[in-house]
Design a protein around this motif. Structure first.
Motif, mmCIF file in Angstrom:
data_model
loop_
_atom_site.group_PDB
_atom_site.id
_atom_site.type_symbol
_atom_site.label_atom_id
_atom_site.label_comp_id
_atom_site.label_asym_id
_atom_site.label_seq_id
_atom_site.Cartn_x
_atom_site.Cartn_y
_atom_site.Cartn_z
ATOM 1 N N SER A 297 2.421 -2.410 -3.579
ATOM 2 C CA SER A 297 2.101 -3.748 -3.792
ATOM 3 C C SER A 297 2.972 -4.800 -3.566
ATOM 4 O O SER A 297 3.959 -4.777 -3.846
ATOM 5 C CB SER A 297 1.267 -4.098 -5.160
ATOM 6 O OG SER A 297 1.037 -5.241 -5.348
ATOM 7 N N SER A 298 2.630 -5.665 -2.627
ATOM 8 C CA SER A 298 3.399 -6.731 -2.266
ATOM 9 C C SER A 298 2.865 -8.042 -3.286
ATOM 10 O O SER A 298 2.202 -7.648 -4.182
ATOM 11 C CB SER A 298 3.078 -7.192 -0.748
ATOM 12 O OG SER A 298 3.361 -6.277 0.038
ATOM 13 N N GLY A 299 3.656 -9.197 -2.998
ATOM 14 C CA GLY A 299 3.055 -10.102 -3.828
ATOM 15 C C GLY A 299 4.293 -10.561 -4.774
ATOM 16 O O GLY A 299 3.832 -11.621 -5.456
ATOM 17 N N ASN B 227 7.370 -1.251 -4.742
ATOM 18 C CA ASN B 227 7.505 -2.579 -4.026
ATOM 19 C C ASN B 227 8.974 -2.322 -3.280
ATOM 20 O O ASN B 227 9.707 -1.733 -4.028
ATOM 21 C CB ASN B 227 7.294 -3.737 -4.747
ATOM 22 C CG ASN B 227 7.141 -5.118 -3.839
ATOM 23 O OD1 ASN B 227 7.076 -4.941 -2.702
ATOM 24 N ND2 ASN B 227 7.109 -6.176 -4.425
ATOM 25 N N GLU B 228 9.270 -3.267 -2.414
ATOM 26 C CA GLU B 228 10.676 -3.074 -2.008
ATOM 27 C C GLU B 228 11.592 -3.739 -3.087
ATOM 28 O O GLU B 228 11.190 -4.771 -3.779
ATOM 29 C CB GLU B 228 10.668 -3.810 -0.629
ATOM 30 C CG GLU B 228 12.335 -3.800 -0.121
ATOM 31 C CD GLU B 228 12.308 -3.439 1.352
ATOM 32 O OE1 GLU B 228 11.375 -4.011 2.077
ATOM 33 O OE2 GLU B 228 13.407 -2.907 1.556
ATOM 34 N N ASP C 106 13.448 -6.056 -3.644
ATOM 35 C CA ASP C 106 13.690 -7.547 -3.022
ATOM 36 C C ASP C 106 15.091 -8.090 -3.340
ATOM 37 O O ASP C 106 15.803 -8.806 -2.989
ATOM 38 C CB ASP C 106 12.541 -8.279 -2.720
ATOM 39 C CG ASP C 106 11.634 -7.984 -2.124
ATOM 40 O OD1 ASP C 106 11.512 -7.415 -0.965
ATOM 41 O OD2 ASP C 106 10.307 -7.933 -2.478
ATOM 42 N N ASP D 206 9.118 -4.878 5.352
ATOM 43 C CA ASP D 206 7.500 -5.057 5.573
ATOM 44 C C ASP D 206 7.141 -3.824 4.664
ATOM 45 O O ASP D 206 7.384 -2.632 4.738
ATOM 46 C CB ASP D 206 7.084 -5.235 6.786
ATOM 47 C CG ASP D 206 6.921 -3.874 7.361
ATOM 48 O OD1 ASP D 206 6.001 -3.079 7.191
ATOM 49 O OD2 ASP D 206 7.858 -3.642 8.251
ATOM 50 N N ASN D 207 5.983 -4.190 3.810
ATOM 51 C CA ASN D 207 5.577 -3.196 3.115
ATOM 52 C C ASN D 207 4.580 -2.267 3.635
ATOM 53 O O ASN D 207 4.159 -1.140 3.143
ATOM 54 C CB ASN D 207 4.660 -3.743 1.833
ATOM 55 C CG ASN D 207 5.671 -4.081 0.457
ATOM 56 O OD1 ASN D 207 6.844 -3.997 0.967
ATOM 57 N ND2 ASN D 207 5.229 -4.440 -0.481
ATOM 58 N N THR E 147 3.671 -10.407 5.333
ATOM 59 C CA THR E 147 5.043 -10.306 6.260
ATOM 60 C C THR E 147 4.814 -9.411 7.415
ATOM 61 O O THR E 147 5.385 -10.145 8.291
ATOM 62 C CB THR E 147 6.065 -9.414 5.197
ATOM 63 O OG1 THR E 147 6.331 -10.052 3.983
ATOM 64 C CG2 THR E 147 7.400 -9.007 5.855
HETATM 65 N N1 GLU Z 1 8.182 -7.085 -0.814
HETATM 66 C C1 GLU Z 1 7.358 -8.405 -0.721
HETATM 67 C C2 GLU Z 1 6.965 -8.901 -1.883
HETATM 68 O O1 GLU Z 1 6.359 -8.440 -2.699
HETATM 69 C C3 GLU Z 1 6.401 -8.311 0.348
HETATM 70 C C4 GLU Z 1 6.760 -7.516 1.755
HETATM 71 C C5 GLU Z 1 5.406 -7.330 2.463
HETATM 72 O O2 GLU Z 1 4.425 -7.858 2.133
HETATM 73 O O3 GLU Z 1 5.483 -6.623 3.380
HETATM 74 O O4 GLU Z 1 6.701 -10.161 -1.890
#
Ligand code: GLU
Length: 376
Positions: A52-54, A136-137, A139, A150-151, A213
């Motif tokens: 999940s991103s966001g 998630n990454e 970050d 990017d996710n 992203t």
């Molecule tokens: N890791 C980022 C986030 O959670 C999003 C990266 C992506 O959407 O590719 O905000």
């Protein structure tokens, strides 16, 4: 409509555009139907890992002063991710009766074999324990140059870690089109991609959702990684809840990238996509032919040149001269360091001991530790 093969374990990637359609704050508009789909899959005995991103978008909801800024500094973005990640987890957790678990990964965790194996074991255990791993990454700690970035690509790595048999990329368009549907109203959806080649990358327009992203390109990169490992990859429009009803009946509204029928082993795929190389070995055409056509190992006799400084056990790229061009044909783990190789290049394996005073192995790169860049 396309029939989807039965699957047991899927990685579902949900982008920021679906989590925070307005660019700020987690919304349940699209995530609720996604969560209902996840629950139904789990009830049917399937296993799900969610990517999940966001986080940044969620963090912004608490920091209105940063909302107006066009350019946020790296510490600001990292702080927003730290604030938002807990909100993101809370937002998902409220939909489920079973526990969610959080995994934050970055490039290093995938490129370092030990950490890769560690993350893999943890995901396995989290699934056994009946939780929904949400990835998630990381970050907050990852610097720009050390990020997956990017996710979509992260989700492909997670599919590799989780040994999934399906990667579901949720987005807000119906799938892969032959041209950008936002610019060309005659654009046609491509329901099935048998093989990802350069023509597929060409049609992926770089147009982007401002919140997301990655564009279509990163989705195709992800599909390429996953399909090579034998993981079917689908792109679906998660703003349409009927897409999930169809999926539950084994039918796909979207695009499927078909898995490679002869997937390479996980270790080789990891070497190809994830392993950082520290040098280059140039070989002659005879050695290239033996590697490409006969499944041979790389011996010192075929080496014409060595570039870079690397240690034994590190990864190197293997090139051959193709006319005037140099062609990358393989990556592999070297049994000799760059200084040793400069001494034994062009020599027969039986001479290694005389030249160096010792011999580790006959091969410079053993076949089991070598992966071709163009997969058979
Ligand atoms: N890791 C980022 C986030 O959670 C999003 C990266 C992506 O959407 O590719 O905000």
């Amino acid at each position: 409509m396309i029939e989807l093969n039965d699957w047991k374990r899927a990685v579902i990637k949900v982008g920021s555009g679906l989590i925070a359609p307005g660019g700020v704050k987690c919304s349940s508009k699209y995530t609720l139907p996604i969560a209902a789909f996840i629950t139904e899959c789990i009830n049917r005995g399937k296993e799900i890992v969610l990517v999940s991103s966001g986080a940044v978008a969620a963090g912004l909801s608490t920091q209105p002063q940063l909302l107006k800024k066009n350019h946020r500094s790296i510490p600001e973005k990292q702080a927003l991710a730290a604030i938002g990640q807990t909100l993101l987890m809370a937002s998902w957790s409220r939909f489920f009766d079973f526990p969610c678990s959080q995994i934050l990964l970055t490039y290093d965790d995938i490129h370092n074999r030990k950490r890769f194996v560690n993350a893999k074991n943890t995901i396995k255990k989290l699934l056994e324990l009946g939780t929904l791993p949400i990835v998630n990454e990381n970050d907050t700690v990852a610097t720009e140059e050390l990020k997956v970035g990017d996710n979509d690509n992260l989700a492909a790595y997670v599919a590799m870690l989780a040994e999934a048999d399906l990667l579901i990329i949720c987005t807000d368009i119906d799938g892969l089109y032959d041209s950008d549907p936002k610019k060309n109203k005659n654009a046609k959806l491509i329901p099935v991609v048998e093989k990802i080649d350069s023509s597929i990358f060409q049609i992926a327009s770089n147009s982007k959702n401002p919140i997301a992203t990655g564009g279509m390109r990163t989705k195709i990169e992800a599909a390429q990684k996953a399909t090579e490992l034998g993981i079917d990859t689908i792109i679906i429009n998660a703003t349409k809840s009927e897409v999930f009803d169809y999926l539950l009946n084994g039918k796909l509204m979207g695009t499927i990238f078909k898995k490679n029928k002869n997937p390479i082993a996980a270790k080789k795929l990891w070497m190809l996509h994830a392993l950082q190389t520290n040098g280059k070995i140039y070989i002659d055409t005879g050695a290239a032919k033996a590697i490409l056509k006969k499944g041979a190992s790389l011996l010192p006799s075929g080496i014409t040149n060595v570039e870079g400084e690397f240690k034994k056990g590190e990864a190197v790229e293997i090139y051959v001269k193709d006319g005037n061009d140099l062609k990358l044909i393989a990556k592999g783990i070297t049994q000799y360091n760059s200084n040793e190789l400069k001494k034994i290049q062009g020599k027969k394996s039986i001479q290694i001991k005389n030249i160096l005073g010792y011999q580790t192995t006959e091969e410079v790169v053993h076949r089991d530790e070598l992966v071709l860049t163009e997969l058979e």
